[in-house]
Design a protein around this motif. Structure first.
Motif, mmCIF file in Angstrom:
data_model
loop_
_atom_site.group_PDB
_atom_site.id
_atom_site.type_symbol
_atom_site.label_atom_id
_atom_site.label_comp_id
_atom_site.label_asym_id
_atom_site.label_seq_id
_atom_site.Cartn_x
_atom_site.Cartn_y
_atom_site.Cartn_z
ATOM 1 N N PHE A 219 -14.232 54.455 0.492
ATOM 2 C CA PHE A 219 -13.238 55.031 -0.396
ATOM 3 C C PHE A 219 -13.306 54.425 -1.800
ATOM 4 N N PHE A 220 -12.782 55.169 -2.741
ATOM 5 C CA PHE A 220 -12.652 54.735 -4.127
ATOM 6 C C PHE A 220 -11.724 53.526 -4.202
ATOM 7 N N GLN A 221 -12.146 52.500 -4.966
ATOM 8 C CA GLN A 221 -11.344 51.294 -5.128
ATOM 9 C C GLN A 221 -11.181 50.987 -6.618
ATOM 10 N N MET A 222 -10.011 50.503 -6.992
ATOM 11 C CA MET A 222 -9.758 50.212 -8.401
ATOM 12 C C MET A 222 -8.824 49.020 -8.535
ATOM 13 N N ASP A 223 -9.186 48.125 -9.437
ATOM 14 C CA ASP A 223 -8.311 47.012 -9.804
ATOM 15 C C ASP A 223 -7.427 47.499 -10.942
ATOM 16 N N GLY A 224 -6.222 47.924 -10.602
ATOM 17 C CA GLY A 224 -5.365 48.593 -11.576
ATOM 18 C C GLY A 224 -4.976 47.744 -12.767
ATOM 19 N N ARG A 225 -4.663 46.476 -12.551
ATOM 20 C CA ARG A 225 -4.186 45.629 -13.647
ATOM 21 C C ARG A 225 -5.257 45.442 -14.716
ATOM 22 N N ASP A 226 -6.445 45.020 -14.313
ATOM 23 C CA ASP A 226 -7.512 44.810 -15.289
ATOM 24 C C ASP A 226 -7.999 46.129 -15.883
ATOM 25 N N THR A 227 -8.014 47.181 -15.066
ATOM 26 C CA THR A 227 -8.430 48.489 -15.568
ATOM 27 C C THR A 227 -7.517 48.952 -16.696
ATOM 28 N N PHE A 228 -6.225 48.752 -16.533
ATOM 29 C CA PHE A 228 -5.255 49.140 -17.557
ATOM 30 C C PHE A 228 -5.594 48.473 -18.888
ATOM 31 N N ARG A 229 -5.792 47.181 -18.855
ATOM 32 C CA ARG A 229 -6.046 46.440 -20.097
ATOM 33 C C ARG A 229 -7.321 46.915 -20.788
ATOM 34 N N HIS A 230 -8.405 47.046 -20.010
ATOM 35 C CA HIS A 230 -9.670 47.472 -20.605
ATOM 36 C C HIS A 230 -9.609 48.918 -21.083
ATOM 37 N N ALA A 231 -8.894 49.779 -20.346
ATOM 38 C CA ALA A 231 -8.779 51.180 -20.748
ATOM 39 C C ALA A 231 -8.124 51.297 -22.121
ATOM 40 N N VAL A 232 -7.034 50.578 -22.314
ATOM 41 C CA VAL A 232 -6.318 50.641 -23.586
ATOM 42 C C VAL A 232 -7.190 50.087 -24.718
ATOM 43 N N GLU A 233 -7.809 48.939 -24.483
ATOM 44 C CA GLU A 233 -8.617 48.301 -25.527
ATOM 45 C C GLU A 233 -9.826 49.154 -25.898
ATOM 46 N N ARG A 234 -10.533 49.665 -24.893
ATOM 47 C CA ARG A 234 -11.778 50.390 -25.153
ATOM 48 C C ARG A 234 -11.526 51.764 -25.755
ATOM 49 N N MET A 235 -10.521 52.491 -25.275
ATOM 50 C CA MET A 235 -10.234 53.800 -25.856
ATOM 51 C C MET A 235 -9.729 53.664 -27.285
ATOM 52 N N THR A 236 -8.940 52.631 -27.539
ATOM 53 C CA THR A 236 -8.451 52.405 -28.899
ATOM 54 C C THR A 236 -9.605 52.132 -29.855
ATOM 55 N N ALA A 237 -10.494 51.218 -29.474
ATOM 56 C CA ALA A 237 -11.609 50.850 -30.343
ATOM 57 C C ALA A 237 -12.564 52.022 -30.567
ATOM 58 N N ALA A 238 -12.901 52.742 -29.490
ATOM 59 C CA ALA A 238 -13.815 53.882 -29.617
ATOM 60 C C ALA A 238 -13.197 54.964 -30.496
ATOM 61 N N SER A 239 -11.893 55.179 -30.354
ATOM 62 C CA SER A 239 -11.202 56.180 -31.160
ATOM 63 C C SER A 239 -11.245 55.811 -32.635
ATOM 64 N N GLN A 240 -11.022 54.563 -32.935
ATOM 65 C CA GLN A 240 -11.065 54.112 -34.329
ATOM 66 C C GLN A 240 -12.454 54.326 -34.925
ATOM 67 N N GLN A 241 -13.494 54.051 -34.132
ATOM 68 C CA GLN A 241 -14.860 54.252 -34.615
ATOM 69 C C GLN A 241 -15.158 55.728 -34.859
ATOM 70 N N ALA A 242 -14.738 56.577 -33.929
ATOM 71 C CA ALA A 242 -15.014 58.009 -34.060
ATOM 72 C C ALA A 242 -14.301 58.593 -35.278
ATOM 73 N N VAL A 243 -13.056 58.207 -35.484
ATOM 74 C CA VAL A 243 -12.291 58.709 -36.625
ATOM 75 C C VAL A 243 -12.915 58.244 -37.938
ATOM 76 N N ALA A 244 -13.333 56.985 -37.980
ATOM 77 C CA ALA A 244 -13.985 56.472 -39.187
ATOM 78 C C ALA A 244 -15.289 57.210 -39.469
ATOM 79 N N SER A 245 -16.057 57.520 -38.413
ATOM 80 C CA SER A 245 -17.319 58.240 -38.588
ATOM 81 C C SER A 245 -17.102 59.641 -39.135
ATOM 82 N N ALA A 246 -15.932 60.229 -38.801
ATOM 83 C CA ALA A 246 -15.612 61.568 -39.297
ATOM 84 C C ALA A 246 -15.112 61.545 -40.738
ATOM 85 N N GLY A 247 -14.866 60.338 -41.264
ATOM 86 C CA GLY A 247 -14.312 60.229 -42.595
ATOM 87 C C GLY A 247 -12.826 60.515 -42.647
#
Length: 338
Positions: A219-247
């Motif tokens: 079955f699918f397994q997930m460490d929810g606590r650590d996943t939450f932290r990395h999800a927020v950090e990584r999506m935020t950073a990637a979003s900032q990069q994408a928006v900057a690339s679009a000008g």
């Protein structure tokens, strides 16, 4: 035909989504799990989700969403079918050729992309590459997952979150300055944290040990606590990069379409980016976390209900197992028939 190779861009030309008819409410889950409607809603933001019926597979979801996207585009012809999924019909062969054949597209290139909940973003980059290289003029990209087939129904931490569905877009060759053209697709991974989201059994490593898997490893397994932290950090950073690339600045974003992981993650990412709730698209309350289908299904439903309209400047971002993450931008186009 777009002649200038360097100017070719992948442009959204159609969108479609589909969820299976079997609806599972929080009360349905509370009947056999140690949980309640209130507990699920306050921690995940989910009220209902959809699941495949017996005998239904990922390809069935993908075909329905793909057909709707092709209809939306006004042109059923494509040169390639890319399917982002974590739940293929079987380990071998890939599911995309089956989907292509059922859509009347036998003979076109068709293959799967596996990046868990970030699969659609990886699929966008792949489809854009096919178009930029001149390999394809039109690509059908589908995100589809039957996640309930790999989730332990007795695991409260995952059974209340994950669900089944499919979403698709048609991408055509166009110019970078026209509505619907994809911006830079920012992608990243961190394999040192692959243990946070995984299905331990069924792959070559477990099989090569010539042993049966331990109970629950299928079955699918997930460490929810650590996943939450990395999800927020990584999506935020990637979003900032994408928006900057679009000008753009983040204030220029009219609609944020983030992977519908859970409501708390969505709220945290929105706050980090300074994008208010009224600029965030959301369907998690009704469909849950549908894996690779999450973003395209959200786009299809938001386009249909009018919360996403032509001219909206969009930011797309996702995070999933791998760990993998991504983001991109586009201005939503006026689609045929809309």
């Amino acid at each position: 035909m777009i002649e200038a190779f360097g100017e070719r861009a992948a442009v959204v030309a159609g969108v479609g989504g589909w969820v299976p008819p079997d609806v599972v409410t929080n009360d349905d889950l509370a009947a056999y799990l140690d949980t309640s409607d209130e507990w699920i809603r306050t921690r995940t933001g989910i009220r209902t989700r959809h699941r495949v019926s017996p005998g239904m597979a990922t390809s069935d979801l993908a075909v329905e969403a793909g057909r709707r996207a092709l209809d939306s585009s006004g042109d059923p012809r494509v040169d390639a079918v890319v399917l982002a999924t974590t739940t293929p019909d079987q380990l071998c062969p890939a599911t995309a050729p089956v989907v292509a054949a059922r859509l009347g597209l036998a003979g076109v290139a068709a293959f799967d992309v596996s990046a868990v909940c970030t699969g659609f973003l990886y699929g966008l980059a792949t489809a854009a590459g096919l178009i930029a290289a001149g390999t394809a003029e039109r690509v059908l990209l589908i995100g589809a997952d039957a996640f309930t087939t790999i989730v332990n129904p007795e695991d409260r931490s995952t059974a209340v979150i994950f669900a089944d569905g499919a979403g698709a877009v048609v991408l055509r060759a166009g110019h970078r300055d026209e509505p619907g053209a994809l911006g830079r697709v920012v992608l990243g991974t961190d394999g040192t944290l692959s243990h946070l989201i995984r299905v331990p059994a069924g792959g070559s490593r477990q099989r090569s040990l010539n042993r049966s898997h331990e109970p629950g490893e299928e079955f699918f397994q997930m460490d929810g606590r650590d996943t939450f932290r990395h999800a927020v950090e990584r999506m935020t950073a990637a979003s900032q990069q994408a928006v900057a690339s679009a000008g753009w600045s983040l204030a220029d974003v009219d609609r944020l379409a983030a992977h519908q992981a859970n409501a708390r993650i969505l709220t945290a990412v929105g706050e980090r980016l300074g994008i208010a709730a009224d600029r965030q698209l959301s369907n998690i309350a009704d469909v849950g976390n549908t894996g690779a289908a999450s973003i395209p299904l959200l786009l299809a439903q938001s386009h249909a209900d009018g919360t996403l309209a032509a001219g909206h400047r969009m930011l797309l971002t996702a995070f999933g197992g791998g760990l993998a993450w991504g983001a991109t931008t586009l201005t939503w186009p006026k689609l045929p028939g809309s």
